[in-house]
Design an enzyme around this catalytic site. Structure first.
Site, short mmCIF file in Angstrom:
data_model
loop_
_atom_site.label_atom_id
_atom_site.label_comp_id
_atom_site.label_asym_id
_atom_site.label_seq_id
_atom_site.Cartn_x
_atom_site.Cartn_y
_atom_site.Cartn_z
N ASP A 8 0.88 -1.17 0.00
CA ASP A 8 0.00 0.00 0.00
C ASP A 8 0.92 1.23 0.00
O ASP A 8 2.08 1.13 0.41
CB ASP A 8 -0.86 -0.06 1.27
N ASP A 10 -0.03 5.04 0.81
CA ASP A 10 -0.24 6.00 1.89
C ASP A 10 -0.30 5.28 3.24
O ASP A 10 -1.16 4.43 3.45
CB ASP A 10 -1.57 6.74 1.63
N GLY A 45 -7.40 4.63 2.90
CA GLY A 45 -7.56 3.50 1.98
C GLY A 45 -8.83 3.55 1.14
O GLY A 45 -8.98 2.75 0.22
N ARG A 48 -11.53 8.59 -3.35
CA ARG A 48 -11.80 10.02 -3.19
C ARG A 48 -13.30 10.30 -3.03
O ARG A 48 -13.72 11.01 -2.11
CB ARG A 48 -11.27 10.78 -4.42
N SER A 115 -5.11 5.40 -4.48
CA SER A 115 -4.94 6.79 -4.90
C SER A 115 -4.70 6.95 -6.40
O SER A 115 -3.87 6.26 -6.98
CB SER A 115 -3.77 7.42 -4.14
N ASN A 117 -3.39 9.57 -7.39
CA ASN A 117 -2.16 10.36 -7.40
C ASN A 117 -0.92 9.51 -7.14
O ASN A 117 0.18 10.06 -7.01
CB ASN A 117 -2.26 11.46 -6.34
N ASP A 169 -1.81 -0.53 6.06
CA ASP A 169 -1.96 0.17 7.34
C ASP A 169 -3.43 0.48 7.66
O ASP A 169 -3.71 1.04 8.71
CB ASP A 169 -1.20 1.50 7.31
P1 B16 Z 1 -6.74 10.12 -4.24
P2 B16 Z 1 -3.69 4.22 -0.20
C1 B16 Z 1 -5.56 6.15 -0.36
O1 B16 Z 1 -4.24 5.72 -0.57
C2 B16 Z 1 -5.64 7.04 0.86
O2 B16 Z 1 -5.30 6.29 2.05
C3 B16 Z 1 -7.04 7.57 1.02
O3 B16 Z 1 -7.10 8.44 2.15
C4 B16 Z 1 -7.43 8.33 -0.26
O4 B16 Z 1 -8.78 8.82 -0.16
C5 B16 Z 1 -7.30 7.39 -1.45
O5 B16 Z 1 -5.97 6.91 -1.52
C6 B16 Z 1 -7.64 8.08 -2.77
O6 B16 Z 1 -6.67 9.07 -3.00
O7 B16 Z 1 -7.77 11.16 -3.89
O8 B16 Z 1 -5.33 10.65 -4.29
O9 B16 Z 1 -7.11 9.35 -5.48
O10 B16 Z 1 -3.65 4.13 1.30
O11 B16 Z 1 -4.62 3.20 -0.84
O12 B16 Z 1 -2.32 4.24 -0.83
MG MG Z 2 -2.84 3.17 3.37
#
Ligand code: B16
Ligand code: MG
Length: 220
Positions: A8, A10, A45, A48, A115, A117, A169
């Protein structure tokens, strides 16, 4: 046998929690919606738009789809301006050495992140080339706890799910790994999750390559 480790992003490789919080908080303040750091934990996790739905739970009125899309774009613009400041110094303790150690042993490595991003974050951290595959929110319809992102990573690596270990996490992420038929190492808030095979505070307090090597020897 563990043949691949899917990380993962974030909360495992980098902590972008605070960036997400600042961006959601700015949106919530603009709309007059209460939003705290504690509520921000529920967004870990999840995608958006699902995160936005959680932020809007305390809103006094309902919003149209157009308004929701505009709010998500507003939050993302702020978030992107914050993650543009990330550098290799923001890598979480032990993360890079764990990935490098596994690769040295011939274990495949991938990112499995909700994400959209994720590719930009990996570029800022200068670690894109450390992964054999990147599965992220751009390529899946259902986000964690659905297994899709991890199954996609395994497919990109050409490794069957039962030979993959996920490092997560967030509760939604551990559930996604188990739903994918994979083993899961839980970090931080997920370290005591009952469905993990192993738990730790972060990757600095655990020699992950050594643990994988030992487990693979025991299985053989
Ligand atoms: P984005 P992960 C997740 O990343 C984040 O933990 C979560 O808080 C966020 O809403 C999600 O990505 C979408 O992110 O808006 O940048 O597309 O923990 O799966 O790496
Ligand atoms: Mg995470």
């Amino acid at each position: 046998m563990i043949q691949a480790v899917i990380f993962d992003l974030d909360g495992v490789i980098v902590s972008t929690d605070e960036c997400h919080y600042q961006a959601w908080k700015a949106l919530a303040d603009r709309e007059g919606i209460p939003f705290s750091r504690q509520e921000n934990h529920r967004l870990r996790g999840v995608s958006r738009m699902e995160s936005l739905a959680i932020v809007l739970e305390k809103a006094k009125r309902s919003y149209t789809d157009d308004e929701k899309n505009n709010m998500a774009a507003y939050k993302n613009d702020l978030y992107v301006s914050l993650i543009n400041e990330l550098t290799p110094a923001d890598l979480l303790p032990g993360a890079q050495s764990a990935v490098l150690g596994l690769r040295k042993m011939g274990i495949k490595t991938a990112i499995g992140s909700s994400s959209k991003n994720a590719p930009a974050i990996l570029e800022h951290l200068e670690i894109t080339t450390l992964f054999d595959a990147v599965a992220d929110g751009n390529s899946i319809k259902r986000s964690k706890p659905a297994p899709d992102v991890f199954l996609l990573a395994a497919k990109m690596l050409n490794i069957p799910p039962e030979y993959c270990l996920v490092v997560e996490d967030a509760e939604a992420g551990v559930d996604a790994a188990i739903n994918a038929g994979m083993m899961c190492l839980g970090l931080g808030a997920a370290q005591k999750h009952p469905r993990t095979i192993l738990g730790a505070k972060d990757l600095s307090v655990l020699d992950l390559p050594a643990w994988v090597a030992l487990r693979n020897t025991e299985i053989n």
